[in-house]
Design an enzyme around this catalytic site. Structure first.
Site, PDB file in Angstrom:
ATOM      1  N   TYR A  73       0.868  -1.237   0.194  1.00  0.00           N
ATOM      2  CA  TYR A  73      -0.087   0.057   0.015  1.00  0.00           C
ATOM      3  C   TYR A  73       0.722   1.419  -0.049  1.00  0.00           C
ATOM      4  CZ  TYR A  73      -0.439  -0.489   5.371  1.00  0.00           C
ATOM      5  OH  TYR A  73      -0.043  -0.167   6.836  1.00  0.00           O
ATOM      6  N   GLU A  74       0.148   2.310  -0.213  1.00  0.00           N
ATOM      7  CA  GLU A  74       0.856   3.831  -0.218  1.00  0.00           C
ATOM      8  C   GLU A  74       1.804   3.645  -1.639  1.00  0.00           C
ATOM      9  OE1 GLU A  74      -0.820   5.619   1.707  1.00  0.00           O
ATOM     10  OE2 GLU A  74       0.282   6.603   0.449  1.00  0.00           O
TER      11      GLU A  74
END
Ligand SMILES: Cc1cc2nc3c(=O)[nH]c(=O)nc-3n(C[C@H](O)[C@H](O)[C@H](O)COP(=O)(O)OP(=O)(O)OC[C@H]3O[C@@H](n4cnc5c(N)ncnc54)[C@H](O)[C@@H]3O)c2cc1C
Length: 563
Positions: free
Chosen positions: A421-422
């Protein structure tokens, strides 16, 4: 033994390795005196060790649940969150005019590191609020700031980020959620978002969703994206949560780990939204939130690595197989590698945070571009370290590592998503070799010059280690020149190994500095020798791969790849 926050490490790194002193010397951060730093680190450590760490296991065993459309969090999470909010921890780096403490990000990241080690799933909630606070601070109208920032900063409300849709993951530009003007300056938001962390919970009285959506007739791709604030409860004139907005949780994802953090499929069914920033500038505004979050996610990896290493070291001292296993060479190799990786990754992340603080306090372009260069490295290396260390943590435990009750496996499962994620670590590496090299490598060369100069100066204290670091930095400098001559596809094919080589060299640089501070004798020098002699050499293999470019990969046909 339970988790112990490594306060001494932060003190050492911020005093000696990536000094906070120049940040504190600026007017903006003059309040971050030694006394304040000490008080913050000590108090945060108490919260993490005594309140948050005991919640970690329960989050795994009793995941967040969806009940009648409302998310019920894991046992104790509410009290844990209240302790975070009441202690002012959401607000450490938030602007003072809205109730924050206005302290440096470097200190905030040290606290985030400890909180992630204590209870990653819960820590993700304030992390998202912190990112949202920053995005609003930079892009929202004064009115919106006055309404939302005090509530987010106090922890009465929490923030989420809503980018991902089923067809729009890394390719955010493919998103379809619609925003139509309602004629009163607000917008009707319609669409479905997936994978939304903390999309709902019973921790706060309101939840503020920052949502990326398209206005009618918006340009295709990322240029046509705008950012909207969509609160779960629409604030009344007095600021209290009022009417329920048309946003709901459809379901929760079943995940490999991080079970205490509800990952929501969100339906926006004509929800009322408020534009943040200019139309079509949503990606730029969201990038403020994402940049903060990228560094913070790197730090999540490091926090989990620390906790995993502590658990493994405790086990290795107690477990006997032909004597304590800590006496076996291979177990020592694992424990030493884990510890050396953590110091390197932590120093890189804090160097990024210090550069960020310097850029904000002084406006100096060099500091800003250093922070920009280090962000993808801190994110990818921090989370790679989290994964590698947690994996070794399981291995040190032998069969017990595979048995859930030791907790070693939970770290391994929980930390895995931080590399995804990110922005996946692949996307981070492409950012490093693409956007972050658009200055023709100026920021990278400036940093490498510092590494080489420091290595030359270190020859008087630790000649062999200094020589190794100098040679690696010089090779990386040449490889960077080579990279700048490559076309985009070749660069992208080598992006991940190039980033890893860069991280190795920087990690060695900070270890070398620690050895020099100690005069070449002592535990930090011994650890530096482990990193520089045993782990640094991996840079050469990584650069060999980076230099290969794309051709060999595309020489393979899709059928060769089994597709
Ligand atoms: C637990 C969890 C929590 C999350 N929380 C949030 C949240 O709060 N808010 C939110 O908006 N999203 C959230 N996400 C979504 C997350 O950010 C995405 O999963 C991530 O960005 C990757 O997108 P994707 O899953 O569609 O993978 P894809 O984009 O399909 O990627 C698959 C693979 O292809 C690679 N790839 C894709 N495009 C390229 C390219 N151009 N070049 C090279 N390689 C490429 C990727 O690196 C990856 O290896 C969360 C996800 C999870 C699992």
């Amino acid at each position: 033994m339970p988790y112990r926050s490594p306060v001494g490490e932060f003190r050492f790194i911020l005093d000696q390795i990536v000094p906070l002193a120049p940040v504190v010397a600026t007017e903006r951060f003059a309040e971050a005196t030694g006394e304040t730093v000490e008080a913050i680190l000590t108090e945060a450590a108490r919260l993490c060790d005594e309140v948050l760490a005991p919640l970690q296991r329960g989050g795994d065993l009793h995941p967040a649940r969806l009940e009648n459309g409302v998310v019920r969090t894991s046992p104790g999470f509410r009290a844990g969150f209240e302790a975070i909010a009441e202690g002012g921890w959401v607000a450490l780096a938030a602007p003072q005019e809205f109730g924050g403490m206005g302290l440096p990000q470097a200190l905030n990241m040290a606290v985030n590191d400890m909180m992630s080690g204590a209870c990653l799933a819960l820590q993700l909630n304030p992390l998202l609020s912190q990112g949202q606070i920053e995005a609003l601070e930079h892009h929202a109208s004064d009115e919106m700031k006055a309404l939302y920032l005090p509530k987010l900063i106090s922890g009465e409300w929490s923030g989420t980020m809503n980018l991902t849709e089923s067809q729009a993951g890394s390719d955010v530009g493919a998103l379809r959620t619609k925003a139509e003007p309602l004629g009163d300056g607000t917008y009707k938001i319609t669409g479905q978002k997936i994978f939304i962390s903390w999309g709902d919970s019973d921790l706060t009285e309101n939840i503020c969703h920052l949502v990326l959506a398209r206005l009618p007739d918006a340009a295709p791709g990322t240029k046509g994206i705008s950012l909207f604030m969509v609160p779960k409860f629409i604030p009344n004139a007095d600021g209290a949560p009022g009417k329920r907005n048309a946003v709901s949780v459809v379901s929760l994802e079943h995940k490999m780990g991080l079970h205490g953090s509800p990952t929501c499929v969100m339906a926006f069914e004509g929800a009322q939204g408020w534009l943040v920033g200019a139309p079509g500038k949503g990606m730029a505004a969201m990038f403020t939130m994402m940049n903060n979050a990228r560094l913070a996610v790197g730090v999540q990896g490091i926090g989990v690595a620390e906790a995993s290493w502590q658990k493994a070291a405790d086990y290795a001292r107690d477990r006997a197989q032909m004597g304590p296993i800590i006496n076996h060479a291979d177990v020592r190799r694992m424990l030493a590698t884990m510890k050396a990786e953590i110091f390197a990754a932590r120093s890189i992340a804090l160097a990024c945070a210090v550069a960020l603080d310097m850029g904000r306090a002084t406006g100096e372009a060099d500091a800003t571009s250093r922070a920009a260069l280090l962000t993808p490295i801190a994110k990818a290396y921090g989370t790679d370290t989290g994964m590698a260390v947690a994996e070794m943590g399981v291995q040190v435990h032998g069969g017990m590592g595979f048995i859930e009750e030791t907790g070693a496996a939970q770290y391994y499962r929980d930390v895995r998503v931080t590399a995804i994620y990110e922005g996946t670590n692949g996307i981070q590496a492409m950012d490093l070799v693409g956007r972050k090299m658009m200055d023709r490598g100026a920021a990278a060369f400036r940093l490498l010059q510092e590494v080489e100069d420091a290595a030359k100066a270190a020859r008087a204290v630790v000649p062999q280690l200094a020589e190794d670091v100098w040679a690696a930095a010089e090779t990386l400098r040449e490889a960077t020149e080579g990279l700048l001559a490559q076309d985009t596809q070749d660069r992208f094919a080598g992006a991940v190994p190039y980033l890893r080589a860069f991280a190795r060299v920087l990690g060695a640089h900070y270890h070398l500095r620690a050895a020099v501070v100690e005069g070449g004798q002592g535990p930090r020098s011994r650890l530096a020798a482990v990193y520089i002699r045993r782990l640094l050499p991996q840079y050469a293999a990584a650069l060999a791969e980076a230099r290969e470019g794309a051709e060999g990969l595309y020489a393979l046909t899709d059928e060769d790849l089994g597709a």
